[in-house]
Scaffold this motif. Sequence first.
Motif, PDB file in Angstrom:
ATOM      1  N   ASP A   1       0.841  -1.195   0.000  1.00 28.28           N
ATOM      2  CA  ASP A   1       0.000   0.000   0.000  1.00 28.28           C
ATOM      3  C   ASP A   1       0.881   1.251   0.000  1.00 28.28           C
ATOM      4  OD1 ASP A   1      -1.604   2.224   0.834  1.00 28.28           O
ATOM      5  OD2 ASP A   1      -3.039   0.823   1.705  1.00 28.28           O
ATOM      6  N   PRO A   2       0.637   2.188  -0.911  1.00 26.15           N
ATOM      7  CA  PRO A   2       1.436   3.417  -0.947  1.00 26.15           C
ATOM      8  C   PRO A   2       1.443   4.172   0.383  1.00 26.15           C
ATOM      9  CG  PRO A   2       0.168   3.220  -2.962  1.00 26.15           C
ATOM     10  CD  PRO A   2      -0.303   2.123  -2.033  1.00 26.15           C
ATOM     11  N   ALA A   3       0.356   4.084   1.150  1.00 20.27           N
ATOM     12  CA  ALA A   3       0.320   4.746   2.463  1.00 20.27           C
ATOM     13  C   ALA A   3       1.350   4.115   3.406  1.00 20.27           C
ATOM     14  CB  ALA A   3      -1.078   4.657   3.061  1.00 20.27           C
ATOM     15  N   ARG A   4       1.527   2.798   3.317  1.00 22.47           N
ATOM     16  CA  ARG A   4       2.543   2.127   4.135  1.00 22.47           C
ATOM     17  C   ARG A   4       3.929   2.596   3.718  1.00 22.47           C
ATOM     18  NH1 ARG A   4       4.217  -1.766   7.472  1.00 22.47           N
ATOM     19  NH2 ARG A   4       5.736  -3.336   6.851  1.00 22.47           N
TER      20      ARG A   4
ATOM     21  N   CYS B   1       4.009  -6.112   2.691  1.00 17.44           N
ATOM     22  CA  CYS B   1       2.706  -5.493   2.856  1.00 17.44           C
ATOM     23  C   CYS B   1       2.314  -5.644   4.331  1.00 17.44           C
ATOM     24  CB  CYS B   1       1.673  -6.163   1.948  1.00 17.44           C
ATOM     25  SG  CYS B   1       1.367  -7.905   2.358  1.00 17.44           S
TER      26      CYS B   1
ATOM     27  N   LEU C   1       4.668   5.389   2.362  1.00 18.36           N
ATOM     28  CA  LEU C   1       4.827   6.773   2.782  1.00 18.36           C
ATOM     29  C   LEU C   1       5.266   6.823   4.246  1.00 18.36           C
ATOM     30  CD1 LEU C   1       4.554   9.681   1.837  1.00 18.36           C
ATOM     31  CD2 LEU C   1       2.193   9.641   2.628  1.00 18.36           C
ATOM     32  N   ALA C   2       4.675   5.954   5.068  1.00 16.44           N
ATOM     33  CA  ALA C   2       5.025   5.894   6.485  1.00 16.44           C
ATOM     34  C   ALA C   2       6.366   5.207   6.719  1.00 16.44           C
ATOM     35  CB  ALA C   2       3.930   5.173   7.265  1.00 16.44           C
ATOM     36  N   ARG C   3       6.631   4.155   5.948  1.00 18.55           N
ATOM     37  CA  ARG C   3       7.877   3.376   6.073  1.00 18.55           C
ATOM     38  C   ARG C   3       8.462   3.174   4.683  1.00 18.55           C
ATOM     39  NH1 ARG C   3       8.938  -1.369   9.966  1.00 18.55           N
ATOM     40  NH2 ARG C   3      10.563  -1.341   8.436  1.00 18.55           N
TER      41      ARG C   3
END
Length: 118
Positions: free
Chosen positions: A99-102, A112, A104-106
């Motif tokens: 996930d791109p949000a993951r 995943c 972004l965070a890491r």
Amino acid sequence: MALSVDDDEVRARLLALRADALERAVGLGAAKSDLVEAAWGANIDDEHDPEGQTIAFERAQVDALAADVRRRLAEVDAALDRLAAGTYGTCVVGGEPIDPARLLARPTATTCVAHAPR
């Protein structure tokens, strides 16, 4: 590549993380040098110094922080390698997109959320 963001953006972010880690490594190297220099002029029996932390304890803390920085550099370098190979953003366990949000965070994540170590 599974990630839907621009490779240049990802590379810039990873390079910024790498530069930050290198800066921390230089600072920790200077701190360790200062501790070693202080030890030369210190009481040999600093383990029983009632005034606080021992030089040995402080050196151990700096060593632990330096190990963390080396680990971080290795993670960033591995992420840059995955980006160059076109596999950045793909879970190394299941092969599905991360996930791109993951990311972004890491930004150095290799798995995943479903396959992340708990």
